[in-house]
Design an enzyme around this catalytic site. Structure first.
Site, PDB file in Angstrom:
ATOM      1  N   GLU A  51       1.288  -1.471   0.189  1.00  0.00           N
ATOM      2  CA  GLU A  51       0.455  -0.254  -0.042  1.00  0.00           C
ATOM      3  C   GLU A  51       0.750   1.321  -0.214  1.00  0.00           C
ATOM      4  OE1 GLU A  51      -3.503   0.167  -0.110  1.00  0.00           O
ATOM      5  OE2 GLU A  51      -3.458  -1.526  -0.087  1.00  0.00           O
ATOM      6  N   SER A  62     -39.823 -25.844 -24.113  1.00  0.00           N
ATOM      7  CA  SER A  62     -41.252 -24.748 -24.220  1.00  0.00           C
ATOM      8  C   SER A  62     -41.402 -23.291 -23.005  1.00  0.00           C
ATOM      9  CB  SER A  62     -41.834 -26.135 -24.062  1.00  0.00           C
ATOM     10  OG  SER A  62     -42.240 -26.639 -25.095  1.00  0.00           O
TER      11      SER A  62
END
Length: 838
Positions: free
Chosen positions: A100, A378
């Protein structure tokens, strides 16, 4: 004159010099003034908000349901345990600094070297991907500012960072940061995160665990070991490598740390939690918050927000209750059960009322309701064919329109009907009710595939170029579709033709920041109101008397459509996918079931009646106490009087061989007949003797075991509730073609088997059909599989699929392994079906 000219030039140079000096002094003073202004502004903000640093406290973010009642508060009032820096291991501190802010102890809050490097990298990459924030800046942002990415926010961040460095020591700043940093899953600070991820104090973490914690802040959701373990490990190992390169750990420590396994499940911690079964909706809401409203998960967990959702706890609780009952699902496989998902959305607004992301949904895991792509069978017919056709010309195409039902070839594509039974024509309504396959394919060929694709796009379904073919009429898709997409696509049928985007948040608000963002409805008319009503009336009949009968809810109006696809790994008795998509006047729901992945040990032998029943049970419970209402016909929509013709019973008698006993069998199955009837089955000998072999059947299939290969005939007679006989079926002889094919071992000639229709090259297209769900037993399904070379087990509730897999070894290489037909001719040039096969 020359002297005078020189004097004038010299004077001009002096003036320019004075201007330059003055400008330089102005710039210096401006920089100094700006610097002191930044210092002053930073000091003022720290002074006014110093309490935030002292207790790291925030009001909780509250998530509300559709009724304004709280679902959960996301943040505790403060960290469960604040950890002093002298109790944190040096390895942990070094890990955070390595990734960092490695120059943390050298800069004064703002690292100009790092900022310069980030700018250079951004220029090289042509993006703004690099960040230059120091740990002090991150602390300033997290405590004092919102996460809006603006110039002034960045300026304030730098100002506060400089002020913090003037007011606190480096160790104090680092301590506050490590107790404030967001580490995903709602955890703030390294102590809380260590308890959550590893079940231990941060004082005891290993090198690998320290690196894992340091890896998360860059993207907490992405690098969570529970959410994305592969990405989390890659990021963690990068942090470990940086620690080695910066001399923090040895090469041996690096190798050992990178070999260490990631945590696989969270450890129990104190604090509020979501109610069981709510997590899939919650995770979907988190994603939507950032994508649609710009409020990240980190911001929500930092507190101060009110999130108003579309969540209906009655719907979700009903789902949780029914999904906890194993009897609602097909039989488990050898090692795992059938997967399933369900989503319910508001019929008018598209607001998501609830969802189940899977029977064993893991937090932030794969969501079967939103992320899955499977063949819809379907259930796709109403949106891919019937809706665009009716919308194009309702006078030509409506419930009473006669569609071809002849066996035929469409440019080499030969779909088949269940039982291989055909008629000259059938009404659109009857085709929907009985889920016949030929009519929708024929109709799609008539209107053109482009018409279908354009409509699907309007309802939020964008198919691939490989889907430009007639197989989409039966749900034969190249990639597949999710329950969320299906539910959204059905909203126009209940909402006068208007499609409503599925969403989970109605409003986000932060009173401290003065932010109110409301959901802007995304709705559009995709069907004319009269077309929407026409489709709806057919879908309602499909539930009243067709394939969706298991979805009926006592005392309520329901409409919808089933869908089933055949297994790829098993024989024709197994189904790969089972669907039901339907709606009441209040809600639209989509349910899916299937093994994922399926294999020979994990085959589903039940189908769409299970999904239809799940819909019925969930919605029946969810709507208790809600007055029953009817569907409202849109203004101007004409109520076409649909032909009320009693469907003729169509009986099939296929001879086959039970290879285990070597006995001949006749698989009898039928469709049609009045709703609610029972059936008597007769065997007729060559002499004309009529023998009753089964009476009072509710099922629509039967297996007759023969002692000898006699040429019997069969007939089915329906009986109503009063015991009166109805119109019997035609007397049909035994069809021995299937047995002959079995003996020849030639699957290419199997009329009703896995090669249901062929492409020009002879490969199977894989399109079968689901019969009407006429059974009234526990499963409500047919027991006949419509295409098995083996007799079905009458007690298994097997359902023939809409889409069937190709002959083994004959695939087109697509991920779903379903053979697709060639594309049709250009729209407007309808093909002349080859009826020679009919």
């Amino acid at each position: 004159m020359a002297a005078k000219a020189k004097k004038k030039v010299k004077k001009k140079k002096n003036n320019l010099l004075m201007i330059a000096v003055s400008f330089a002094i102005f710039l210096v003073l401006s920089v100094i003034g700006g610097y002191f202004a930044l210092l002053y502004a930073g000091d003022r903000m720290i002074e006014q908000n110093v309490q935030k640093l002292q207790d790291l406290k925030a009001e909780p973010t509250v998530i509300y349901d559709k009724n304004g009642k709280e679902i959960i508060s996301l943040i505790r009032q403060k960290n469960r345990e604040y950890k002093p820096i002298n109790e944190m291991p040096k390895t942990l501190i070094d890990a955070f600094l390595a990734v960092e802010d490695k120059r943390f102890y050298e800069h004064k809050g703002v690292d100009m070297v790092r900022i310069g490097g980030a700018i250079v990298n951004d220029i090289k990459k042509g993006s703004l991907a690099e960040g230059g924030s120091t740990i002090t800046q991150q602390l300033a942002r997290n405590v004092f500012l919102t996460l809006d990415q603006t110039f002034w926010r960045k300026t304030k961040e730098m100002s506060i960072a400089i002020g913090l460095e003037r007011k606190y020591s480096k160790d104090q700043i680092l301590e506050m940061y490590l107790n404030r940093v967001y580490l995903g899953e709602g955890e703030f600070g390294v102590q809380d995160a260590a308890q959550y991820y590893f079940g231990k104090s941060v004082s005891d973490v290993t090198v690998a665990e320290a690196a894992m914690l340091a890896a998360i802040p860059k993207a907490p959701s992405t690098y969570s070991p529970f959410n994305n373990p592969e990405k989390a490990k890659l990021r963690r190992d990068t942090v470990i490598r940086l620690m080695y390169e910066q001399g923090i750990i040895t090469n041996e420590q690096k190798d050992a740390a990178q070999a260490e396994a990631l945590p696989t499940k969270p450890h129990e911690v104190a604090g509020g939690s979501l109610k069981k079964g709510y997590r899939a909706f919650f995770d979907n809401m988190l994603k939507e918050s950032e994508a649609e409203f710009g409020v990240t998960e980190e911001e929500l967990y930092r507190g101060g927000w009110d999130i108003y959702t579309t969540f209906d706890p009655k719907v979700q609780d009903a789902m949780v209750e029914e999904y906890a009952n194993a009897k609602n699902f097909p039989k488990d496989g050898a090692k795992r059960g059938v997967e399933s998902s369900m989503i319910v959305i508001d019929a008018k607004t598209g607001g998501i009322a609830g969802m189940v992301g899977g029977r064993n949904y893991a937090p932030k895991g794969f969501n079967y309701a939103t992320d899955m792509k499977r063949q819809p069978g379907s259930s796709f017919k109403p949106i891919a064919v019937f809706a665009p056709a009716v919308n194009k010309d309702i006078n030509k195409w409506n419930a009473n329109s006669q569609l071809s039902n002849k066996r035929q070839s469409f440019n080499g594509y030969e779909p088949r009907n269940y039982n291989n039974r055909y008629t000259e024509s059938v009404s659109m309504s009857r085709a929907m009710i009985d889920s016949a396959n030929i009519p929708p394919v024929w109709l799609l060929n008539e209107i053109g595939v482009s018409e279908s694709l354009a409509y699907l796009k309007k309802v939020g379904i964008e198919l691939t170029p490989n889907d430009r073919n007639l197989a989409i009429a039966l749900g034969g898709l190249n990639q597949g579709i999710s329950p969320k997409q299906m539910a959204q696509a059905y909203t126009p049928f209940v909402n006068a033709g208007v499609v409503s985007e599925a969403h989970s948040i109605s409003k986000v608000e932060n009173k401290d920041e003065g932010i109110v963002r409301e959901y802007q409805p995304k709705q559009s008319e995709v069907l004319k109101p009269e077309a929407a009503w026409e489709i709806h009336t057919m879908l309602e009949k499909a539930v009243q008397e067709g394939t969706g009968k298991a979805a009926r809810i006592s005392g309520r109006h329901v409409a919808g459509k089933t869908g089933t696809t055949q297994s790829i790994a098993g024989d024709s008795k197994a189904n790969k996918d089972a669907w039901f998509v339907g709606y009441t006047p209040e809600y639209v729901g989509a349910v899916w079931m299937g093994f994922d992945p399926e294999d020979k040990q994990h085959l589903m032998h039940q189908g769409s009646s299970m999904t239809a029943q799940m819909f019925s049970k969930v919605m029946g419970t969810a709507l208790k106490g809600v007055p029953s209402s009817d569907f409202v016909r849109p203004e101007g929509a004409v109520q076409h009087k649909q032909e009320e013709v009693e469907p003729e019973i169509q009986l099939a008698a296929d001879m086959t061989l039970d290879t285990s006993t070597n006995k001949l069998m006749v698989v009898l199955s039928w469709i049609g007949g009045p709703d609610g009837d029972t059936y008597d089955l007769y065997r007729i000998s060559e002499s004309g003797e009529r023998k009753l072999i089964s009476a009072g059947m509710k099922e629509t299939s039967y297996v007759d075991v023969l002692d000898s290969p006699k040429q019997y005939q069969y007939q089915v007679v329906p009986r109503n509730a009063q015991g009166e006989e109805g119109t019997p079926s035609k007397t049909v002889p035994i069809d021995s073609k299937k047995l002959e094919n079995m003996i020849k071992q030639d699957p290419g000639h199997d009329e009703e088997g896995s090669n249901q229709g062929q492409n020009p090259d002879g490969t199977g297209n894989g399109n079968g059909e689901i019969p009407p769900d006429q059974g009234t037993g526990e499963t409500g399904e047919h027991t006949n599989n419509g295409g098995s070379s083996q007799p079905p087990n009458p007690g298994t509730g097997e359902v023939p699929p809409d889409i069937m897999n190709p002959v083994p070894g004959q695939t087109n290489g697509s991920s779903n392994e379903i053979q697709l037909p060639p594309p049709p001719q250009e729209d407007g040039q309808n093909q002349s079906p080859d009826a020679s096969n009919g």
